[in-house]
Design an enzyme around this catalytic site. Structure first.
Site, PDB file in Angstrom:
ATOM      1  N   ASP A 221       4.964  13.038  42.826  1.00 53.14           N
ATOM      2  CA  ASP A 221       3.541  13.155  42.545  1.00 53.14           C
ATOM      3  C   ASP A 221       2.935  13.887  43.739  1.00 53.14           C
ATOM      4  O   ASP A 221       3.501  13.904  44.840  1.00 53.14           O
ATOM      5  CB  ASP A 221       2.902  11.783  42.349  1.00 53.14           C
ATOM      6  N   CYS A 222       1.787  14.493  43.521  1.00 50.52           N
ATOM      7  CA  CYS A 222       1.319  15.482  44.492  1.00 50.52           C
ATOM      8  C   CYS A 222       0.982  14.858  45.844  1.00 50.52           C
ATOM      9  O   CYS A 222       0.098  14.002  45.954  1.00 50.52           O
ATOM     10  CB  CYS A 222       0.163  16.255  43.914  1.00 50.52           C
TER      11      CYS A 222
END
Length: 771
Positions: A287-288
């Site tokens: 996830d970012c």
């Protein structure tokens, strides 16, 4: 003064500009580039693993590290362009990620209903059809240079707590429903061309991720304490089905820790489970900024180089964010991770790019290469968005019945409520720019004359200043439709709800309008999560209630079609609707699914036994269906290898380990007849639940969804539906140690209120093997 151009030259320039805009430069292996076209990795005649091995062998360490991040750098000496991995397609091509940009040739894309709404259709073929349309539009935009080919969708986390702001993105609270959705949507996105990919999908966020920001706890700092039992029988189920059945090309690890270890640094989750046990054929992405988060926010490692090394060694292949690009080379120099480990990550990402055709030269000459602007927002796609909304809308209440409304008797309709004329609200989050909108006001206006008074400025509805005109409208109209609920200011990424009641003064508006209305009052709810509308359910002046979720670009048309009977509702709730009291002393941070003896109520219909506003699977229709069981076995033998451990064999146990059973295609086949005894054609949703044998341990589910099917039945006709229920997959339960077992004895199969059938599972010994 500039000389004038001949019409021929003008036409030539226009065509040249159009071609420039409508085609993407070759990502790699340009056939016009003599220095690179003969490289082995450009040869489509070679197997992909050979091509990948060749390209990795030519790269320097720095070039390799630059490919570990979402905005992967170009490698000019081999003619490889830079690539942005991050695009989103949760329910249509979205511009949330930087990989997709709308513009002149692609001003928008078809925006389907939010996932929670299409999940309510319980229609796997619809989910796959939506995926096919979304991937058509994604490929078209890629060909036009406006999008990538790697889409970080769908979100298949379990909607465990009704307050979760991102629950709207998910297929609901049931693991089998979520997993079936995942597999179907992914198949639609990725296509059916063998090992080749139309686009690469991604199931996220792995795992036990369902808190954004509650009571001072946010997703960047949360450590989910989860039992092996709940991991195995709830949180991991959709991801396992996504990988094993959907053959997804990517899995995204989440921000949170699970039992003290960040998911993106946990080799047991990534290497052992996702890639090892489930056999992921693809890449794992963070996830970012997840790697940066577990270093900077969770302080999981002492140095950034250790964080980079831990992530790569755990099985992470790609970082959404800059962290691996900045720190991996130093981690290699310090001996914390090897260049061979980096190569392993690149094998997975480059293989996916190869499967997408990105190293095959001219895009226009490839499969899907002819898709372009004409294939985005085309009428058939927009019609499917409308049909998806119709199928997902759930009829919760219909006294009388009052619905459907009549164009003869309800010629004037008062349209009231903060969501009565919305557009962008209807597409929820992770959406792009829709092709166009039909608001509820516009949709209902196609059937009747409308009097529009919102009553509240927005869903916050902080005062009653605008109630007066709304009450006057209700007094004048033949019928009143209140369109109320939530929007992204109440539930969204980073925003969890504080309660389940309608925000502000909305409840007061509904009650006062219903009391004033000359004709019947119909309530239409927009929301992702459940709302406690007990007051409306019990109010005799409110004749009908619809839940539309966030119904997409054509939501207003679909709502109107249901209200006036052009379409017959057939949706079912994919989540339990709880009363506000359910939340009393219930922390979102408590991840346990099962109820306990100390006042913890348990979560979802599988484990919660208390009062509900509407149960999971609830949904009415304008006709009446009767289900009867045509044929089903009463006894099924489960072939079991007698697995000796000490002096005991598993045959003597009441629940057999799935790994000890000869599962194969061991299934129970049911034939169910569905008769439409009403006067309207309709679509019936059959939900098949299983309840384990009586006397089972208190930790087993009360019941669990094992199959579902949607069938269209014309009025006064009958359809037969066949179910094959895989015994090991769907009639098993998980014990406290996280071991999946098949309980022997009487299993109860329930289909609606009409069918309740018992089938006895009995172990059949095949011989003894040593443990």
């Amino acid at each position: 003064m500039a000389p004038s151009l001949s019409p021929f030259i003008v036409l030539f320039i226009v065509v040249l500009l159009q071609r420039t805009c409508e085609s993407r430069d070759t990502f790699a292996c340009d056939p016009k580039d003599g220095t690179t076209k003969k490289l082995p990795f450009c040869s489509v005649k070679l197997a992909i693993p050979e091509r990948v091995k060749d390209i990795i062998g030519r790269l320097t360490l720095q070039e390799k590290v630059n490919l570990l991040v979402n905005n992967a750098a170009a490698v000019p000496r081999f003619g490889i362009k830079g690539y942005e991995w991050w695009s989103e397609a949760l329910h249509g091509v979205s511009n949330v990620g930087p990989g997709t940009k709308f513009g002149a040739l692609f001003p928008g894309a078809t925006s389907f209903p939010q996932v929670i709404t299409t999940a309510a259709s319980f229609n796997a073929s619809l989910w796959e059809a939506i995926g096919r349309v979304v991937s058509d539009e994604a490929r078209a935009m890629y060909n036009g240079g406006a999008a990538g080919l790697t889409y970080w969708s769908p979100n298949v986390n379990i909607f465990r707590d009704p307050r979760w702001g991102r629950g709207q993105e998910t297929p609901g609270e049931d693991p089998v429903l979520a997993g079936s959705y995942a597999a179907s949507y992914v198949k639609g996105l990725q296509g059916t061309d063998g090992n080749r990919l139309k686009v690469a999908a991604c199931c996220k966020h792995f795992t036990a991720y369902d808190i954004d920001n509650w009571n001072g706890v946010d997703r960047f700092h949360f450590n989910a304490q989860v039992s092996k039992q709940d991991i195995e029988d709830t949180f991991d189920v959709p991801f396992r089905m996504c990988v094993k059945e959907g053959k997804v090309a990517s899995v995204m690890c989440s921000y949170n820790q699970v039992n003290g270890v960040p998911t993106c640094a946990d080799p047991n989750l990534l290497k052992k489970t996702v890639r090892g046990q489930w056999g992921l054929d693809g890449y794992i992405v963070s996830d970012c900024d997840s790697v940066g988060v577990f270093y900077n926010s969770q302080h999981y490692t002492s140095t950034p180089e250790e964080a980079a090394a831990d992530a790569i060694k755990a099985g992470l292949d790609l970082d959404c964010g800059p962290f691996l690009g900045i720190h991996t080379q130093d981690a290699v120099k310090k001996g914390l991770v090897t260049e061979s480990d980096v190569n392993g990550a690149l094998v997975n990402t480059l293989t996916v790019q190869m499967r997408l055709g990105m190293f095959d030269g001219e895009p226009s000459a490839q499969a899907y290469g002819k898709l372009g602007p004409k294939d985005v927002c085309k009428p058939a796609h927009q019609e499917l968005a409308l049909e998806a909304a119709r199928q997902g809308i759930v009829l919760l209440k219909n006294t009388g019945p009052t619905l459907p409304l009549s164009t003869q008797h309800h010629r004037t309709v008062a349209i009231i409520g903060p969501n009565s004329n919305v557009t962008v609200t209807m597409i929820g989050n992770y959406a792009g720019i829709a092709c166009g909108y039909t608001s509820p006001l516009e949709g209902i206006g196609r059937y009747a004359r409308t009097i529009h008074q919102p009553g509240c400025v927005n869903v916050a509805c902080k005062d009653d200043k605008n109630f007066g005109p709304a009450l006057d409208a209700a007094r004048q109209a033949d019928a009143t439709v209140l369109v109320i609920g939530l929007d992204q200011s109440i539930e969204a990424e980073t925003i969890d709800r504080t309660g389940l009641l309608l925000p502000g003064h909305q409840q007061d508006l509904v009650s006062k309008v219903a009391a004033a209305s000359k004709g019947p009052t119909i309530l239409v709810l927009m929301s992702g999560g459940p709302i406690d509308i007990t007051f409306a359910k019990n109010d005799p002046r409110i004749a009908g209630i619809l839940w539309a979720g966030y119904p997409g670009q054509a939501g207003g048309a679909a709502i109107a079609d249901i209200l006036f009977g052009t379409a017959n509702p057939g949706g079912k709730l994919p989540v339990t609707w709880y009363p506000q009291e359910y939340l009393k002393n219930l922390a979102m941070t408590n991840m346990a699914m099962r109820a306990s003896s100390i006042g913890y109520p348990g979560r979802t219909y599988r484990f919660y036994k208390g009062p509900v506003v509407y149960p999971f699977g609830h949904g009415l229709t304008y006709t009446h269906f009767v289900q009867t069981l045509s044929s089903a076995p009463t006894l099924v033998s489960v072939p079991v290898h007698g697995h000796r451990h000490g002096n005991n064999t598993n045959i003597s146990n009441k629940a057999i380990r799935v790994t000890h059973a000869k599962c194969g295609k061991l299934s129970i086949t049911l034939h169910v007849d569905v008769k439409n005894v009403g006067s309207r054609d309709g679509t019936h949703t059959l939900l098949v639940f299983s309840a384990p044998p009586n006397g089972g341990a208190h930790w087993v589910p009360q019941k669990q969804l094992v199959a579902f099917e949607k069938v269209h039945v014309a009025a006064n006709t009958k359809q037969r539906v066949r179910f094959n229920i895989h015994v090991c997959k769907f009639l098993s339960v998980v014990d406290r140690s996280g071991i999946r077992r098949i309980p022997m004895g009487e299993h109860s199969l329930q289909i609606g209120d009409d069918v309740n059938h018992s089938v006895s599972l009995q172990a059949e010994a095949l011989g003894i093997i040593k443990s």
